[in-house]
Design a protein around this motif. Structure first.
Motif, PDB file in Angstrom:
ATOM      1  N   ALA A  79       0.832  -1.196   0.000  1.00 39.96           N
ATOM      2  CA  ALA A  79       0.000   0.000   0.000  1.00 39.96           C
ATOM      3  C   ALA A  79       0.866   1.245   0.000  1.00 39.96           C
ATOM      4  O   ALA A  79       2.039   1.206   0.381  1.00 39.96           O
ATOM      5  CB  ALA A  79      -0.909   0.003   1.225  1.00 39.96           C
ATOM      6  N   LYS A  80       0.265   2.346  -0.422  1.00 43.53           N
ATOM      7  CA  LYS A  80       0.917   3.647  -0.355  1.00 43.53           C
ATOM      8  C   LYS A  80       0.745   4.202   1.055  1.00 43.53           C
ATOM      9  O   LYS A  80      -0.195   3.844   1.776  1.00 43.53           O
ATOM     10  CB  LYS A  80       0.280   4.627  -1.348  1.00 43.53           C
ATOM     11  CG  LYS A  80       0.427   4.227  -2.786  1.00 43.53           C
ATOM     12  CD  LYS A  80      -0.134   5.283  -3.700  1.00 43.53           C
ATOM     13  CE  LYS A  80      -1.652   5.259  -3.641  1.00 43.53           C
ATOM     14  NZ  LYS A  80      -2.287   6.109  -4.640  1.00 43.53           N
ATOM     15  N   GLU A  81       1.628   5.100   1.422  1.00 49.13           N
ATOM     16  CA  GLU A  81       1.564   5.717   2.749  1.00 49.13           C
ATOM     17  C   GLU A  81       0.237   6.426   2.967  1.00 49.13           C
ATOM     18  O   GLU A  81      -0.325   6.388   4.058  1.00 49.13           O
ATOM     19  CB  GLU A  81       2.722   6.694   2.914  1.00 49.13           C
ATOM     20  CG  GLU A  81       2.843   7.259   4.301  1.00 49.13           C
ATOM     21  CD  GLU A  81       4.149   7.992   4.518  1.00 49.13           C
ATOM     22  OE1 GLU A  81       4.465   8.251   5.682  1.00 49.13           O
ATOM     23  OE2 GLU A  81       4.861   8.291   3.543  1.00 49.13           O
ATOM     24  N   THR A  82      -0.283   7.061   1.934  1.00 47.18           N
ATOM     25  CA  THR A  82      -1.537   7.811   2.064  1.00 47.18           C
ATOM     26  C   THR A  82      -2.741   6.912   2.303  1.00 47.18           C
ATOM     27  O   THR A  82      -3.794   7.388   2.711  1.00 47.18           O
ATOM     28  CB  THR A  82      -1.782   8.673   0.811  1.00 47.18           C
ATOM     29  OG1 THR A  82      -1.755   7.822  -0.343  1.00 47.18           O
ATOM     30  CG2 THR A  82      -0.738   9.760   0.680  1.00 47.18           C
ATOM     31  N   ASP A  83      -2.597   5.603   2.055  1.00 44.86           N
ATOM     32  CA  ASP A  83      -3.705   4.666   2.262  1.00 44.86           C
ATOM     33  C   ASP A  83      -3.735   4.078   3.667  1.00 44.86           C
ATOM     34  O   ASP A  83      -4.651   3.328   3.997  1.00 44.86           O
ATOM     35  CB  ASP A  83      -3.613   3.511   1.259  1.00 44.86           C
ATOM     36  CG  ASP A  83      -3.840   3.968  -0.169  1.00 44.86           C
ATOM     37  OD1 ASP A  83      -4.485   5.021  -0.359  1.00 44.86           O
ATOM     38  OD2 ASP A  83      -3.375   3.272  -1.087  1.00 44.86           O
ATOM     39  N   LEU A  84      -2.720   4.395   4.482  1.00 43.42           N
ATOM     40  CA  LEU A  84      -2.589   3.750   5.793  1.00 43.42           C
ATOM     41  C   LEU A  84      -2.891   4.704   6.937  1.00 43.42           C
ATOM     42  O   LEU A  84      -2.571   5.893   6.859  1.00 43.42           O
ATOM     43  CB  LEU A  84      -1.164   3.217   5.968  1.00 43.42           C
ATOM     44  CG  LEU A  84      -0.721   2.156   4.978  1.00 43.42           C
ATOM     45  CD1 LEU A  84       0.748   1.843   5.187  1.00 43.42           C
ATOM     46  CD2 LEU A  84      -1.557   0.904   5.126  1.00 43.42           C
ATOM     47  N   PRO A  85      -3.475   4.179   8.025  1.00 40.47           N
ATOM     48  CA  PRO A  85      -3.654   5.002   9.232  1.00 40.47           C
ATOM     49  C   PRO A  85      -2.300   5.371   9.827  1.00 40.47           C
ATOM     50  O   PRO A  85      -1.319   4.625   9.708  1.00 40.47           O
ATOM     51  CB  PRO A  85      -4.415   4.086  10.188  1.00 40.47           C
ATOM     52  CG  PRO A  85      -4.883   2.927   9.394  1.00 40.47           C
ATOM     53  CD  PRO A  85      -4.022   2.841   8.180  1.00 40.47           C
ATOM     54  N   GLY A  86      -2.238   6.499  10.498  1.00 38.31           N
ATOM     55  CA  GLY A  86      -1.009   6.969  11.112  1.00 38.31           C
ATOM     56  C   GLY A  86      -0.422   6.000  12.126  1.00 38.31           C
ATOM     57  O   GLY A  86       0.797   5.905  12.269  1.00 38.31           O
ATOM     58  N   LYS A  87      -1.265   5.256  12.833  1.00 40.44           N
ATOM     59  CA  LYS A  87      -0.765   4.300  13.831  1.00 40.44           C
ATOM     60  C   LYS A  87       0.055   3.191  13.177  1.00 40.44           C
ATOM     61  O   LYS A  87       1.000   2.688  13.768  1.00 40.44           O
ATOM     62  CB  LYS A  87      -1.912   3.677  14.625  1.00 40.44           C
ATOM     63  CG  LYS A  87      -2.467   4.565  15.694  1.00 40.44           C
ATOM     64  CD  LYS A  87      -3.502   3.819  16.516  1.00 40.44           C
ATOM     65  CE  LYS A  87      -4.154   4.727  17.519  1.00 40.44           C
ATOM     66  NZ  LYS A  87      -5.231   4.044  18.242  1.00 40.44           N
ATOM     67  N   ILE A  88      -0.303   2.813  11.982  1.00 42.19           N
ATOM     68  CA  ILE A  88       0.457   1.780  11.265  1.00 42.19           C
ATOM     69  C   ILE A  88       1.841   2.319  10.923  1.00 42.19           C
ATOM     70  O   ILE A  88       2.854   1.661  11.139  1.00 42.19           O
ATOM     71  CB  ILE A  88      -0.279   1.352   9.981  1.00 42.19           C
ATOM     72  CG1 ILE A  88      -1.604   0.668  10.310  1.00 42.19           C
ATOM     73  CG2 ILE A  88       0.609   0.465   9.109  1.00 42.19           C
ATOM     74  CD1 ILE A  88      -1.500  -0.720  10.846  1.00 42.19           C
ATOM     75  N   ILE A  89       1.892   3.527  10.417  1.00 39.37           N
ATOM     76  CA  ILE A  89       3.161   4.122  10.024  1.00 39.37           C
ATOM     77  C   ILE A  89       4.044   4.381  11.243  1.00 39.37           C
ATOM     78  O   ILE A  89       5.252   4.156  11.214  1.00 39.37           O
ATOM     79  CB  ILE A  89       2.915   5.395   9.210  1.00 39.37           C
ATOM     80  CG1 ILE A  89       2.219   5.023   7.903  1.00 39.37           C
ATOM     81  CG2 ILE A  89       4.213   6.151   8.939  1.00 39.37           C
ATOM     82  CD1 ILE A  89       1.598   6.169   7.177  1.00 39.37           C
ATOM     83  N   SER A  90       3.440   4.804  12.342  1.00 40.43           N
ATOM     84  CA  SER A  90       4.226   5.150  13.528  1.00 40.43           C
ATOM     85  C   SER A  90       4.791   3.924  14.254  1.00 40.43           C
ATOM     86  O   SER A  90       5.675   4.066  15.088  1.00 40.43           O
ATOM     87  CB  SER A  90       3.417   6.013  14.496  1.00 40.43           C
ATOM     88  OG  SER A  90       2.323   5.290  15.016  1.00 40.43           O
ATOM     89  N   CYS A  91       4.314   2.737  13.943  1.00 37.57           N
ATOM     90  CA  CYS A  91       4.851   1.524  14.597  1.00 37.57           C
ATOM     91  C   CYS A  91       6.177   1.093  13.982  1.00 37.57           C
ATOM     92  O   CYS A  91       6.873   0.238  14.521  1.00 37.57           O
ATOM     93  CB  CYS A  91       3.836   0.389  14.571  1.00 37.57           C
ATOM     94  SG  CYS A  91       3.778  -0.550  13.022  1.00 37.57           S
ATOM     95  N   ILE A  92       6.566   1.688  12.878  1.00 34.87           N
ATOM     96  CA  ILE A  92       7.772   1.282  12.149  1.00 34.87           C
ATOM     97  C   ILE A  92       9.008   1.898  12.775  1.00 34.87           C
ATOM     98  O   ILE A  92       9.042   3.085  13.101  1.00 34.87           O
ATOM     99  CB  ILE A  92       7.665   1.688  10.674  1.00 34.87           C
ATOM    100  CG1 ILE A  92       6.519   0.930  10.018  1.00 34.87           C
ATOM    101  CG2 ILE A  92       8.973   1.458   9.941  1.00 34.87           C
ATOM    102  CD1 ILE A  92       6.199   1.385   8.639  1.00 34.87           C
ATOM    103  N   LYS A  93      10.023   1.087  12.941  1.00 31.94           N
ATOM    104  CA  LYS A  93      11.321   1.523  13.451  1.00 31.94           C
ATOM    105  C   LYS A  93      12.387   1.177  12.418  1.00 31.94           C
ATOM    106  O   LYS A  93      12.331   0.124  11.792  1.00 31.94           O
ATOM    107  CB  LYS A  93      11.649   0.830  14.779  1.00 31.94           C
ATOM    108  CG  LYS A  93      10.587   0.995  15.843  1.00 31.94           C
ATOM    109  CD  LYS A  93      10.459   2.422  16.283  1.00 31.94           C
ATOM    110  CE  LYS A  93       9.401   2.536  17.363  1.00 31.94           C
ATOM    111  NZ  LYS A  93       8.564   3.670  17.259  1.00 31.94           N
ATOM    112  N   ASP A  94      13.361   2.059  12.273  1.00 31.70           N
ATOM    113  CA  ASP A  94      14.471   1.804  11.356  1.00 31.70           C
ATOM    114  C   ASP A  94      15.561   1.038  12.086  1.00 31.70           C
ATOM    115  O   ASP A  94      15.834   1.291  13.261  1.00 31.70           O
ATOM    116  CB  ASP A  94      15.037   3.122  10.821  1.00 31.70           C
ATOM    117  CG  ASP A  94      14.071   3.846   9.913  1.00 31.70           C
ATOM    118  OD1 ASP A  94      13.265   3.176   9.255  1.00 31.70           O
ATOM    119  OD2 ASP A  94      14.128   5.090   9.862  1.00 31.70           O
TER     120      ASP A  94
END
Length: 97
Positions: A79-94
């Motif tokens: 999926a594209k970033e714009t298709d995802l809720p912010g909580k999904i994106i914020s769970c990612i760690k580098d």
């Protein structure tokens, strides 16, 4: 209650590629998501064939989401970033590998 595993890849630095030194990943328990966020994610999994055909600019991130169904099957979508809720994106760690 289920766990969704998330990987971020692509972008300017080609994160997640074979030659990348950076891995971006995370996981989130679906019990922490709102009903609206759950519905948004469920819609993405239901449209998985369409979601894998999107086009992005070369400097944009893409996200791979995986979950295990009740029958043990692994569902994967991109999926594209714009298709995802912010909580999904914020769970990612580098992670440097």
């Amino acid at each position: 209650m289920a766990i969704i595993y998330v990987e971020r890849f692509g972008g300017f630095a080609c994160v997640g590629s074979v030659h990348s030194c950076i891995r971006s990943h995370g996981e989130i328990n679906t019990s922490t998501l709102s009903l609206e966020e759950l519905e948004q994610i469920e819609n993405l999994f239901n449209q998985q064939t369409a979601a894998s055909r999107f086009t992005t600019r070369s400097d944009q991130f893409k996200y791979r989401l995986m979950r295990q169904t009740q029958n043990g099957k692994i569902d994967k979508i991109e999926a594209k970033e714009t298709d995802l809720p912010g909580k999904i994106i914020s769970c990612i760690k580098d992670e440097i590998i």
